[in-house]
Scaffold this motif. Structure first.
Motif, mmCIF file in Angstrom:
data_model
loop_
_atom_site.group_PDB
_atom_site.id
_atom_site.type_symbol
_atom_site.label_atom_id
_atom_site.label_comp_id
_atom_site.label_asym_id
_atom_site.label_seq_id
_atom_site.Cartn_x
_atom_site.Cartn_y
_atom_site.Cartn_z
ATOM 1 N N SER A 20 -87.823 -39.343 96.034
ATOM 2 C CA SER A 20 -86.864 -39.540 94.954
ATOM 3 C C SER A 20 -86.981 -40.902 94.299
ATOM 4 O O SER A 20 -86.298 -41.162 93.298
ATOM 5 N N GLN A 21 -87.841 -41.784 94.825
ATOM 6 C CA GLN A 21 -88.064 -43.092 94.184
ATOM 7 C C GLN A 21 -89.545 -43.373 93.990
ATOM 8 O O GLN A 21 -89.927 -44.504 93.688
ATOM 9 N N HIS A 22 -90.383 -42.343 94.154
ATOM 10 C CA HIS A 22 -91.830 -42.542 94.035
ATOM 11 C C HIS A 22 -92.177 -42.876 92.587
ATOM 12 O O HIS A 22 -91.784 -42.171 91.656
ATOM 13 N N PRO A 23 -92.930 -43.934 92.343
ATOM 14 C CA PRO A 23 -93.186 -44.358 90.953
ATOM 15 C C PRO A 23 -94.082 -43.402 90.167
ATOM 16 O O PRO A 23 -94.069 -43.435 88.933
ATOM 17 N N LEU A 24 -94.870 -42.575 90.845
ATOM 18 C CA LEU A 24 -95.792 -41.697 90.133
ATOM 19 C C LEU A 24 -95.178 -40.355 89.775
ATOM 20 O O LEU A 24 -95.819 -39.556 89.088
ATOM 21 N N LEU A 25 -93.976 -40.092 90.228
ATOM 22 C CA LEU A 25 -93.342 -38.812 89.938
ATOM 23 C C LEU A 25 -92.535 -38.902 88.653
ATOM 24 O O LEU A 25 -92.050 -39.972 88.274
ATOM 25 N N SER A 26 -92.359 -37.760 88.008
ATOM 26 C CA SER A 26 -91.583 -37.712 86.767
ATOM 27 C C SER A 26 -90.093 -37.765 87.079
ATOM 28 O O SER A 26 -89.655 -37.504 88.210
ATOM 29 N N THR A 27 -89.315 -38.079 86.055
ATOM 30 C CA THR A 27 -87.859 -38.168 86.245
ATOM 31 C C THR A 27 -87.249 -36.842 86.680
ATOM 32 O O THR A 27 -86.410 -36.825 87.585
ATOM 33 N N PRO A 28 -87.616 -35.682 86.082
ATOM 34 C CA PRO A 28 -87.029 -34.418 86.582
ATOM 35 C C PRO A 28 -87.313 -34.168 88.055
ATOM 36 O O PRO A 28 -86.446 -33.664 88.776
ATOM 37 N N GLU A 29 -88.512 -34.526 88.541
ATOM 38 C CA GLU A 29 -88.814 -34.332 89.957
ATOM 39 C C GLU A 29 -87.953 -35.230 90.823
ATOM 40 O O GLU A 29 -87.419 -34.802 91.863
ATOM 41 N N LYS A 30 -87.771 -36.483 90.425
ATOM 42 C CA LYS A 30 -86.924 -37.386 91.209
ATOM 43 C C LYS A 30 -85.484 -36.883 91.255
ATOM 44 O O LYS A 30 -84.825 -36.944 92.307
ATOM 45 N N LEU A 31 -84.994 -36.401 90.127
ATOM 46 C CA LEU A 31 -83.627 -35.864 90.110
ATOM 47 C C LEU A 31 -83.518 -34.643 91.016
ATOM 48 O O LEU A 31 -82.486 -34.450 91.672
ATOM 49 N N PHE A 32 -84.567 -33.823 91.056
ATOM 50 C CA PHE A 32 -84.542 -32.662 91.940
ATOM 51 C C PHE A 32 -84.449 -33.093 93.400
ATOM 52 O O PHE A 32 -83.676 -32.531 94.191
ATOM 53 N N TYR A 33 -85.221 -34.112 93.784
ATOM 54 C CA TYR A 33 -85.187 -34.565 95.173
ATOM 55 C C TYR A 33 -83.829 -35.155 95.525
ATOM 56 O O TYR A 33 -83.330 -34.959 96.638
ATOM 57 N N MET A 34 -83.216 -35.880 94.602
ATOM 58 C CA MET A 34 -81.884 -36.415 94.892
ATOM 59 C C MET A 34 -80.850 -35.299 95.010
ATOM 60 O O MET A 34 -79.920 -35.376 95.828
ATOM 61 N N ASP A 35 -81.011 -34.258 94.214
ATOM 62 C CA ASP A 35 -80.105 -33.116 94.344
ATOM 63 C C ASP A 35 -80.315 -32.418 95.686
ATOM 64 O O ASP A 35 -79.347 -31.939 96.299
ATOM 65 N N CYS A 36 -81.556 -32.367 96.160
ATOM 66 C CA CYS A 36 -81.816 -31.786 97.480
ATOM 67 C C CYS A 36 -81.162 -32.611 98.573
ATOM 68 O O CYS A 36 -80.664 -32.057 99.566
ATOM 69 N N ILE A 37 -81.137 -33.930 98.430
ATOM 70 C CA ILE A 37 -80.454 -34.771 99.419
ATOM 71 C C ILE A 37 -78.960 -34.471 99.434
ATOM 72 O O ILE A 37 -78.334 -34.364 100.490
ATOM 73 N N ALA A 38 -78.371 -34.330 98.241
ATOM 74 C CA ALA A 38 -76.931 -34.079 98.159
ATOM 75 C C ALA A 38 -76.551 -32.720 98.719
ATOM 76 O O ALA A 38 -75.393 -32.515 99.101
#
Length: 960
Positions: free
Chosen positions: A339-357
């Motif tokens: 969720s904080q990887h610099p090479l990933l796109s913003t939608p992917e990071k948001l998806f990972y944060m939603d998975c954490i929640a």
């Protein structure tokens, strides 16, 4: 022909219903099928012709019978199609599938469905099929998806095809096999008494298709498909189970084979396959979840979002039956890193944060039914990597802030009062202090003139922080103070501050933070020096004060003092300028003060403000409204004033609204005036349009053609037809049809409507065959007088029968205005017939020349031209009577052919129907030629009607 079909298909796809308004679905479908059967048509054209059936099958085949016939026709075309036309054959399979799945045929109770499923299975087993096999496999999967269980008796065949296939088609077979297996197991769970022997029989069966054994209980189109979209979306307790005991060797072998080959598939297909297999294992408790254990190593290390989502589905379904505590901790840490990887796109990071929640825990404390409940393993130390910064984009910043708020809320319970930044609160206090400092950093950027995105992000972040920590007095009060300072620097942020207060009040009912913010904003506005106040800032201040005045708990003396200061005679910049918006802003505040609970203490200063506005403000509208408010304030009691000023909640006239009317003592409402200004609805039909006697149509405007020129045209080949067509270069030539109707009363006797005045008739079209009609005005209609004649001038786009809906509005003798619906007006096909619009100087020879040249041209069958034949049995006398009654205005005399009657019908805008009527020994032949083949069904219906009239001998008619 190809260009014509391309244009027609394009017009259909742009607007199917509009296209079909000019023809019928059956006729258009018949044309498509006829062209598809034509061996002379190119393969590319045939692929184009299938697109309407693929895109809108339900519109062209609305019933089961039409869908079955269409599927059989397309299957016959497929059987006759050469093997080299691979693209066309693939599109044929897709078209038949679309027709079947969008109709009740999918149940398999019809021959078309059974035959087509067998055809698809044959194509799928053909080793020489090539690309056609992939299409057949996709069609089978679509059929199975829309009707679960269709292929449940062919599991052994599908398993064999999957294992034998070594090409890239293995992926399609694997997906189909997994889907059929999932549906078959689900069907067993719905059968009472199903056990391991039924499961073994299902896995080893290769019987005919399922419906042959269960004709009456087979699934219908779409039945259960919605319920089978995913069995894992709800709680696991709702998943149906099949009690087989530990003896499931056959099913375990099939699942193991599918899992071992899953690495050969693309990530998306792997995810779909695993999803189906998870559902199978969830429905069969005899299969241990450990069967997926070998796949976990690959899945836990994947970088594909779809496979990670499938891994979370596995964890949600089986928790600690499959995942150890170490696996759970690894997954959570991996989500934090991703969720904080610099090479990933913003939608992917948001998806990972939603998975954490929404992380599914092995040992959840409580089942939240989808609510956000952070996992226990997400500690503040682990979540510290997700602390938001001002360098994050808006969506990422809000997602991180929301996640961190949940973390600190879980750790601290929101009780921060009294905990110093580095005192009793410890790390928890410092974490919450960081979130507040981050919020103030955003505020500083907004104060420095940040972009619109920053402003929106700041206010959303403020709401998130307040929704979790509004009970922490130190931070809540500090945020109010900082927001007031921000408002004084940028008054244009008043809408955002008001919205923040509104949302906080709506979402946090027990929180009084919004009330404190509004009090602080009021104090900030009234404390600002008036000398530095600009008219631009004043508009925003008035909006803010109007919102503050809605709160009954906030005293309003300071607001009235501010209003008195800006409308006083000395402050002539406001009243003298006469700005309408500012004046209405002041009146908006006054209006809310009129309904404030403490109005009794505000009476005198509010009256002074309203009096100043009514006397000194330069805008007349503001003066009038201020005078009205002043009259209400000084005349009505507080109860009546509130009742008059409050807006009704609903649009209907309720008892409360009637009560409000009676409360006003300023003016008694005149019921007569209100009734006179209202348009009343008649409860029944008052008027109707009755067809008047037909008269010969007026001669259409023609070009100035002399007699010599006309005779020259009749002598020269093609001259008469060219001169006739030259007339259409004039815009609007012969483009209208005039129909005459009488406007009469209906039989119902109501004395109120005996005399009607100023009647206005409005016509509405029911299709797009004609252009819009203008309203028609009639001065008066008296029951005892002759009915007035109304002329309707219709401009056809296509000369088809149509129906007009009519609405009338009129006035009666007592001065009341009424509206009423009239019976529909039906325009018949024969009412569009017009005489040939030839030049008035033409003689019979020229008209005959036009007829003959048109007939020769239409016989060529070019474009939309068509020839047809209508036959019936009539006596000579009956035939003469028919021609004399229905065609006298359209006859074309031909002295050289006395045994044949020629009729030329012109239908605006530029359609022609030519008839050659000849009596033979056995029947009367009506030879028909037209430049628009779409008119033939209407011509046939018309001829059938006139030849079957009671005044003629009963005919036996046939159309060819």
């Amino acid at each position: 022909m190809a260009a014509g079909w391309s244009a027609r298909i394009s017009a259909f796809l742009r607007g199917p219903r509009r296209f079909l308004s000019g023809t019928s679905a059956d006729s258009f479908l018949a044309e498509l099928l006829r062209e598809l059967r034509d061996d002379r048509a190119a393969s590319g054209l045939k692929v184009l012709l299938l697109s309407p059936l693929c895109e809108h099958p339900a519109l062209l085949c609305p019933s089961a019978s039409s869908a079955e016939d269409t599927a059989l026709e397309l299957s016959a075309v497929f059987a006759q199609c050469p093997p080299t036309a691979v693209e066309f054959r693939c599109q044929l399979l897709v078209a038949v599938t679309c027709v079947l799945v969008c109709s009740p045929c999918t149940s398999g109770h019809l021959a078309a469905s059974r035959d087509f499923l067998e055809l698809l299975l044959q194509v799928a087993q053909d080793p020489q099929g090539g690309g056609l096999r992939a299409t057949a496999c996709e069609c089978l999967r679509e059929m199975e998806r829309c009707c679960p269980g269709l292929l449940s008796q062919r599991l052994e065949l599908l398993d064999g095809l999957r294992q034998q296939e070594s090409s890239r088609l293995h992926q399609a077979y694997a997906g189909l096999h997994a889907l059929v297996l999932r549906n078959a197991v689900h069907e067993l769970t719905q059968q009472a008494g199903a056990g391991p022997e039924h499961l073994r029989a299902l896995l080893g069966g290769n019987a005919p298709l399922a419906w042959e054994a269960e004709q009456d209980s087979g699934p219908t189109n779409g039945s259960g498909s919605a319920g089978l979209s995913s069995l894992l979306l709800g709680p696991m307790g709702a998943v149906p189970t099949l009690h087989t005991g530990p003896d499931c060797k056959e099913l375990r072998a099939v699942l193991s084979s599918l899992l071992e080959e899953s690495y050969l598939l693309t990530p998306l297909c792997q995810a779909a396959l695993l999803h189906r297999l998870i559902e199978v294992v969830a429905m069969v408790p005899g299969i241990p979840p450990a069967i997926f254990r070998a796949q976990l190593l690959r899945l836990l290390g994947t970088s594909e979002v779809c496979l990670l989502h499938t891994t979370l589905l596995l964890k949600s379904a089986f928790t600690d039956s499959l995942f150890s505590a170490e696996d759970e901790a690894f997954m959570l840490k991996r989500l934090v890193v991703l969720s904080q990887h610099p090479l990933l796109s913003t939608p992917e990071k948001l998806f990972y944060m939603d998975c954490i929640a929404h992380f599914p825990e092995n040992r959840p404390i409580g089942c939240g039914d989808g609510d956000e409940a952070l996992p226990l393993l997400l500690t503040q130390q682990l979540a510290s990597a997700l602390l938001p910064t001002v360098f994050n984009d808006g969506a990422t910043l809000l997602a991180r802030l929301h996640l961190l708020c949940l973390v600190h809320l879980e750790e601290d319970g929101g009780e921060e009062d009294g905990a110093g930044g580095d005192g009793a609160g410890g790390d928890v206090g410092r974490g919450l202090a960081y979130l507040y400092d981050h919020l103030t950093s955003l505020l500083h950027i907004v104060e420095s003139g940040g972009s619109r995105e920053i402003v929106v992000t700041f206010f959303r972040a403020s709401f998130l922080f307040l929704s979790h920590f509004h009970g922490v007095e130190r931070y809540a009060a500090g945020l109010v103070e900082r927001l007031c300072r921000l408002y004084l620097r940028q008054p244009q942020l008043a809408p955002q501050l008001i919205n923040l207060a509104d949302q906080t009040q709506a979402r946090l009912p027990g929180c009084d933070w919004a009330l404190g913010l509004l009090k602080a904003l009021q104090q900030a506005v009234i404390s600002a020096p008036l000398g530095r106040l600009t008219l631009r800032d004043l508009g925003w201040h008035l909006k803010t004060l109007a919102r503050v005045a809605e709160e009954g708990e906030i005293p309003q003396h300071g607001t009235l003092g501010f209003l008195s200061g800006i409308v006083a005679p000395a402050a002539s910049s406001l009243c003298g300028g006469g700005d309408w918006r500012l004046g209405n802003g002041v009146l908006g505040v006054c209006r809310r003060l009129l309904v404030h609970p403490s109005l009794n203490t505000l009476l005198l200063p509010l009256a002074d403000v309203l009096q100043h506005l009514s006397c000194n403000y330069r805008d007349i509208d503001v003066q009038d409204r201020a005078r009205l408010y002043y009259s209400l304030l000084t005349t009505l009691s507080q109860e009546k004033l509130v009742a008059v000023m409050e807006q009704p909640v609903s649009g209907g006239v309720s008892g409360q609204q009637v009560k409000k009317r009676t409360l006003s003592c300023l003016m008694a409402e005149s019921e007569g005036l209100a009734s006179a200004l209202t348009v009343h609805q008649t409860g029944k039909t008052i008027l109707r349009l009755r067809e008047a006697g037909s008269t010969a149509p007026d001669a259409p405007p023609a070009l100035d053609v002399t007699q010599a020129e006309a005779e020259e045209c009749s002598d020269e080949a093609g001259g008469a037809l060219d001169a006739y067509r030259a007339q259409f270069s004039e815009p609007g030539f012969a483009s209208q049809i005039t129909l005459r109707f009488q406007l009469t009363h209906v039989d119902a006797d109501d004395p109120r409507f005996d005399q009607l005045f100023s009647i206005r008739l409005h016509f509405s079209l029911t299709d797009e065959s004609y252009r819009d009609l203008q309203d028609v005005s009639v001065p008066c209609v008296f029951r005892e007088r002759a009915a007035p004649v109304v002329e309707l001038r219709l401009t056809p786009r296509l000369p088809y029968p149509t129906t007009l809906r009519v609405q009338a509005i009129f006035t009666t003798r007592d001065g009341l205005t009424w509206t009423s619906s009239l019976p529909d007006v039906h325009v018949a096909f024969q009412q569009t017939f017009q005489a040939l619009p030839a030049p008035v100087s033409w003689g019979p020879a020229s008209r005959l020349s036009v007829f003959q040249q048109l007939w020769e041209e239409l016989s060529g069958e070019a474009g939309d031209c068509a020839l047809s034949l209508f036959c019936c049995q009539l006596t000579d006398a009956a035939l003469r009577a028919l021609v004399g009654k229905h065609f006298p205005a359209f006859l074309v005399p031909d002295p050289s052919c006395e045994d044949e009657v020629k009729v030329l019908l012109f239908l605006p805008p530029q359609s022609h129907v030519l008839l050659r009527i000849r009596a033979d020994e056995d029947a009367v032949h009506f030879s028909i030629a037209t430049n628009d083949w779409r008119l033939l069904p209407h011509v046939n219906s018309y001829l059938l009607a006139v030849t079957s009239a009671p005044d003629h001998a009963p005919p036996t008619a046939a159309a060819v």
